[in-house]
Design an enzyme around this catalytic site. Structure first.
Site, PDB file in Angstrom:
ATOM      1  CB  VAL A 116      -0.079  -5.945   5.101  1.00 43.33           C
ATOM      2  CG1 VAL A 116      -0.817  -6.795   6.152  1.00 43.33           C
ATOM      3  CG2 VAL A 116      -0.524  -4.721   5.317  1.00 43.33           C
TER       4      VAL A 116
ATOM      5  N   GLY B 163       0.811  -1.055  -0.147  1.00 41.93           N
ATOM      6  CA  GLY B 163       0.019  -0.097  -0.033  1.00 41.93           C
ATOM      7  C   GLY B 163       0.973   1.278  -0.070  1.00 41.93           C
TER       8      GLY B 163
ATOM      9  CG  MET C  57       0.606   4.921   4.842  1.00 39.98           C
ATOM     10  SD  MET C  57       1.795   6.592   4.986  1.00 39.98           S
ATOM     11  CE  MET C  57       2.240   6.336   6.584  1.00 39.98           C
TER      12      MET C  57
ATOM     13  CG  ASP D  94      -7.589   6.990   4.741  1.00 33.48           C
ATOM     14  OD1 ASP D  94      -8.302   7.665   3.993  1.00 33.48           O
ATOM     15  OD2 ASP D  94      -6.545   6.155   4.319  1.00 33.48           O
TER      16      ASP D  94
END
Length: 389
Positions: A25, A20, A22, A142
């Site tokens: 995962v 993603g 940021m 968000d």
């Protein structure tokens, strides 16, 4: 990053990551407890390469840690739990609950619009999870379909709490993924609030009902979308999808109010309303299910008063969301509603409305409170008029 080593001396990466903006995962095995977890890494190096502020200081690192600690205190069925935080080869990570399922965004891309029951149920669960976090003074910042996971059992799990507020430090306010769901005040530079999260819920609800966000699409210029959030009013969901109940149109309008003060007071209030609507779907008319079916009798009794009665009923609903059921504005509007109902010719309906108001005031303010006594005076007055007629 070398994933052949145990992360934090404990977690063994099991598969490829999901990437993603940021970070990444990774599914991993907790070798100590024998369970699967999700490791979310904050990619500091990547953010710098993408133009994030070079002053990625100790302050931001500490803030990231505080967010993890705060979320670890939030335990709720509809929030993905955070178990731990750490650092590996210079990259910060959070150890999270591993969720088997897919995002709401994935469900929305399937094609057909979601059923009303599923839309209402998932919105209620989103708000229940948000309320649990808000009660711990943790904002999301968000809320969007990508950050709402739907488990294989069909329940909601909100993910990425805290990371979004952290993103605002390192990224511009115009990221496309955020732009479609960001509250007007945040475009104006405000850090946001509980009611900013609720605005985002309104955008998600709108999309679940209609298949599209209220403003723009993912291909539009983010600043253009931002101006729409600040200046434009979307068509009600029923304009795109006939059959959407009036109350869903109304709650969307309240959630998408430009002024945060005009939005619901809490995620809990929205969850309660969505629970009522969920119960009513497929059972009886939504208006009747919320305890206001008597309005229909009054509407039929005098066409000249019908629209004003409907307007007051909507107004009461809106005020209860914003101020709670016992705010003075709510009580005053309920009195006006009862009076107009009686004036329309439905004297028994007026007495019933006053009786309900009196009992509600007794429950909250005590049996001898002036508001309760005044309401019961209204009961007696309209019953007397009913007998005289």
């Amino acid at each position: 990053m070398d994933t052949s080593k145990l992360i934090g001396g404990r977690f063994r990466v099991k598969d490829r990551p999901v990437s993603g903006a940021m970070g990444d995962v990774w599914p991993a095995e907790d070798t100590k407890l024998g369970r699967t977890v999700a490791l979310k890494f904050l990619a500091r190096r990547r953010l710098r390469q993408q133009g994030a502020a070079t002053e990625f200081t100790d302050w931001t690192v500490k803030r990231f840690g505080r967010e993890g600690v705060a979320m670890a205190r939030v335990s709720h069925a509809h929030v993905a739990q955070i178990y731990d935080t750490g650092e590996h080869e210079g990259e910060l990570y959070i150890v999270m609950e591993y969720i088997q399922g897919r995002s709401l965004a994935g469900h929305l891309k399937e094609g057909p619009t979601l059923t009303l029951e599923r839309t209402v149920r998932w919105t209620r669960e989103i708000c229940e999870g948000l309320d649990a976090a808000h009660s711990r003074e943790v904002l999301h910042h968000d809320i969007k379909p990508d950050n709402i996971m739907i488990t294989n059992e069909g329940g909601v799990k909100i993910v990425d709490f805290g990371l979004a507020s952290f993103a605002d430090v390192t990224q511009s306010h115009t990221g496309v993924g955020t732009a479609l769901y960001k509250a007007p005040e945040r475009w104006a530079g405000s850090p946001g609030s509980v009611r900013s999260d609720l605005y985002s819920v309104g955008c998600v609800l709108y999309e679940m009902l209609t298949g599209r966000p209220p403003f723009g699409n993912s291909q539009d210029d983010p600043m253009t979308v931002g101006r729409m959030h600040q200046d434009n009013s979307p068509a009600p969901p029923s304009a795109h999808r006939p059959g959407v109940p009036d109350q869903l149109d109304l709650i969307v309008r309240i959630l998408l109010a430009k002024d945060p003060g005009d939005r619901p007071r809490s995620a809990e209030a929205v969850a309660v309303v969505m629970g009522d609507i969920q119960h009513s779907l497929g059972v009886e008319d939504v208006t009747a299910a919320t305890g206001r079916g008597h309005v229909l009798d009054a509407v039929d009794s005098n066409a000249g008063h019908s629209e004003r009665i409907r307007e007051l009923d909507r107004r009461i609903f809106e005020l209860e969301l914003r101020f709670g059921p016992y705010g003075q504005a709510v009580i005053d509007t309920r009195i006006e509603h009862a009076e107009l109902t009686g004036q329309s010719g439905d004297t028994r309906g007026a007495a019933a409305l006053y009786n309900r108001l009196g009992r509600d005031c007794q429950d909250l303010f005590g049996p001898y409170d002036a508001r309760a006594l005044n309401a019961f005076e209204g009961v007696a007055r309209w019953i007397a008029r009913s007998g005289a007629e």
